[in-house]
Design a protein around this motif. Structure first.
Motif, short mmCIF file in Angstrom:
data_model
loop_
_atom_site.label_atom_id
_atom_site.label_comp_id
_atom_site.label_asym_id
_atom_site.label_seq_id
_atom_site.Cartn_x
_atom_site.Cartn_y
_atom_site.Cartn_z
N THR A 180 45.85 53.18 43.14
CA THR A 180 45.67 52.86 44.56
C THR A 180 44.32 52.24 44.88
OG1 THR A 180 44.83 55.08 45.09
CG2 THR A 180 47.21 54.74 45.21
N ARG A 181 43.31 52.41 44.00
CA ARG A 181 41.98 51.93 44.32
C ARG A 181 41.48 50.83 43.37
NH1 ARG A 181 39.35 55.10 47.88
NH2 ARG A 181 38.91 53.03 48.71
N ILE A 182 42.19 50.62 42.25
CA ILE A 182 41.79 49.59 41.29
C ILE A 182 42.91 48.57 41.09
CG2 ILE A 182 41.08 49.11 38.90
CD1 ILE A 182 39.73 51.89 38.88
N LEU A 183 44.15 49.06 40.86
CA LEU A 183 45.25 48.12 40.65
C LEU A 183 45.69 47.42 41.94
CD1 LEU A 183 47.61 49.83 38.04
CD2 LEU A 183 45.68 48.29 37.69
N ASP A 184 45.12 47.79 43.07
CA ASP A 184 45.43 47.07 44.31
C ASP A 184 44.59 45.80 44.44
OD1 ASP A 184 43.03 48.50 44.73
OD2 ASP A 184 43.34 48.52 46.90
N LEU A 185 43.67 45.58 43.50
CA LEU A 185 42.83 44.39 43.52
C LEU A 185 43.58 43.21 42.90
CD1 LEU A 185 39.55 46.13 42.30
CD2 LEU A 185 40.02 45.33 44.64
N PRO A 186 43.14 41.97 43.17
CA PRO A 186 43.80 40.80 42.57
C PRO A 186 43.84 40.87 41.05
CG PRO A 186 42.31 40.12 44.33
CD PRO A 186 42.06 41.58 44.11
N ASP A 187 44.87 40.31 40.46
CA ASP A 187 45.06 40.39 39.02
C ASP A 187 43.90 39.82 38.22
OD1 ASP A 187 47.46 41.70 39.21
OD2 ASP A 187 48.69 40.05 38.47
N ASP A 188 43.21 38.82 38.76
CA ASP A 188 42.13 38.19 38.00
C ASP A 188 40.79 38.91 38.16
OD1 ASP A 188 41.65 37.47 40.63
OD2 ASP A 188 41.38 35.33 40.22
N THR A 189 40.79 40.04 38.85
CA THR A 189 39.56 40.83 38.98
C THR A 189 39.13 41.34 37.61
OG1 THR A 189 40.20 41.55 41.21
CG2 THR A 189 38.49 42.83 40.08
N VAL A 190 37.89 41.08 37.25
CA VAL A 190 37.36 41.53 35.96
C VAL A 190 36.93 42.99 36.08
CG1 VAL A 190 35.56 41.21 34.22
CG2 VAL A 190 36.60 39.21 35.34
N ILE A 191 37.43 43.81 35.17
CA ILE A 191 37.09 45.22 35.13
C ILE A 191 36.03 45.44 34.07
CG2 ILE A 191 37.91 47.54 34.60
CD1 ILE A 191 40.65 46.74 35.64
N HIS A 192 34.86 45.93 34.49
CA HIS A 192 33.80 46.32 33.56
C HIS A 192 33.88 47.82 33.37
CE1 HIS A 192 31.83 42.43 33.19
NE2 HIS A 192 32.05 42.26 34.48
N CYS A 193 34.17 48.23 32.14
CA CYS A 193 34.45 49.63 31.83
C CYS A 193 33.19 50.34 31.34
CB CYS A 193 35.52 49.71 30.74
SG CYS A 193 36.99 48.70 31.06
N GLY A 194 33.24 51.66 31.38
CA GLY A 194 32.11 52.45 30.93
C GLY A 194 31.92 52.46 29.43
N HIS A 195 32.96 52.13 28.70
CA HIS A 195 32.89 52.04 27.24
C HIS A 195 33.84 50.92 26.81
CE1 HIS A 195 30.91 56.04 26.85
NE2 HIS A 195 31.64 56.31 27.92
N GLY A 196 33.47 50.21 25.77
CA GLY A 196 34.37 49.20 25.22
C GLY A 196 34.35 47.90 25.99
N PRO A 197 35.27 46.98 25.64
CA PRO A 197 35.27 45.64 26.24
C PRO A 197 35.77 45.63 27.67
CG PRO A 197 37.14 45.88 24.77
CD PRO A 197 36.31 47.13 24.61
N LYS A 198 35.46 44.54 28.35
CA LYS A 198 35.98 44.35 29.70
C LYS A 198 37.45 43.98 29.64
CE LYS A 198 34.40 39.54 29.86
NZ LYS A 198 33.45 38.59 30.51
N THR A 199 38.12 44.05 30.78
CA THR A 199 39.51 43.69 30.88
C THR A 199 39.76 43.12 32.28
OG1 THR A 199 41.79 44.52 30.62
CG2 THR A 199 40.17 46.07 31.53
N THR A 200 41.00 42.99 32.69
CA THR A 200 41.31 42.53 34.05
C THR A 200 42.36 43.46 34.67
OG1 THR A 200 43.13 41.05 33.41
CG2 THR A 200 40.87 40.12 33.42
N VAL A 201 42.43 43.41 35.97
CA VAL A 201 43.43 44.21 36.69
C VAL A 201 44.83 43.82 36.23
CG1 VAL A 201 44.50 44.58 38.94
CG2 VAL A 201 42.01 44.73 38.69
N GLY A 202 45.09 42.51 36.12
CA GLY A 202 46.42 42.06 35.72
C GLY A 202 46.80 42.53 34.33
N ALA A 203 45.86 42.47 33.40
CA ALA A 203 46.14 42.90 32.03
C ALA A 203 46.49 44.37 31.98
CB ALA A 203 44.94 42.60 31.13
#
Length: 209
Positions: free
Chosen positions: A174-197
């Motif tokens: 409800t608070r992260i996957l509601d963002l646009p698919d191309d939003t880049v997610i910077h994680c606390g560990h490991g590589p970044k990803t996107t909402v769509g992925a």
């Protein structure tokens, strides 16, 4: 917007530096360890740090907060619900057999819906509990800094005090996957990803938001 990520400490936690290109004002998200390394990253960009921010209170995300707070003369901000983790910092360190860091002073509290201004940049604070009770995500234009909520193909652990699996799934959906698919997610560990992925292929999040 300039976003620099550096894995620090024995837990390879991602410290994130966000810099406004025009003003060079910046925030440091999750100053987890190796303050000298983080400060060199700041110096390379000529950044003027305005605040240190913890996405949550676990040791690997806050252990460098106090020395950096003192040297840079800036506030450290955290959600109030994670204050108990700050108080338990020495105990956390002893459990993992690492040096006991200075317990940081929390200068202000992050609140859901609050806006953090960094030069021309604006970040919305979203309360995203589940990994901890006071976990937060910072949402800016095209970017989300999520701490340990979600990772590439995985989610944060919920077996520590204050963790709750269903609460974390609800926060993510409800608070992260509601963002646009191309939003880049910077994680606390490991590589970044996107909402769509993550919406499409994260096995913990099948069915999407």
């Amino acid at each position: 917007m300039i976003v620099r990520v550096r894995a620090v400490g024995p837990f390879a936690m991602n410290c994130t530096l966000v810099v406004c290109e025009r003003t060079r004002e910046a925030i440091v998200v999750d100053p987890g360890d190796e303050p000298e390394v983080i400060e060199k990253m700041i110096e390379r960009d000529g950044a003027k740090v305005k605040a240190l921010i913890g996405t949550h209170g676990h040791m690997d995300h806050v252990s460098a907060a106090e020395p950096m707070r003192k040297r840079l003369g800036v506030p450290f901000l955290l959600h109030k619900a994670d204050l108990s983790w700050i108080e338990m910092l020495p105990r956390q360190a002893m459990m993992f057999g690492v040096d006991v860091p200075e317990v940081p002073t929390v200068d202000g509290f992050l609140e859901d819906g609050k806006t953090i201004e960094v030069g021309d940049l604006r970040f919305e604070v979203r309360h995203t509990p589940g990994h901890t009770e006071g976990g937060v995500t910072l949402v800016g234009e095209g970017v989300a800094i999520v701490g340990d909520c979600v990772f590439l193909g995985s989610i944060g652990r919920t077996d520590l005090p204050g963790g709750n699996h269903e609460t974390l799934l609800r926060s993510i959906k409800t608070r992260i996957l509601d963002l646009p698919d191309d939003t880049v997610i910077h994680c606390g560990h490991g590589p970044k990803t996107t909402v769509g992925a993550e919406r499409r292929s994260n096995p913990f999040l099948s069915g999407g938001a």
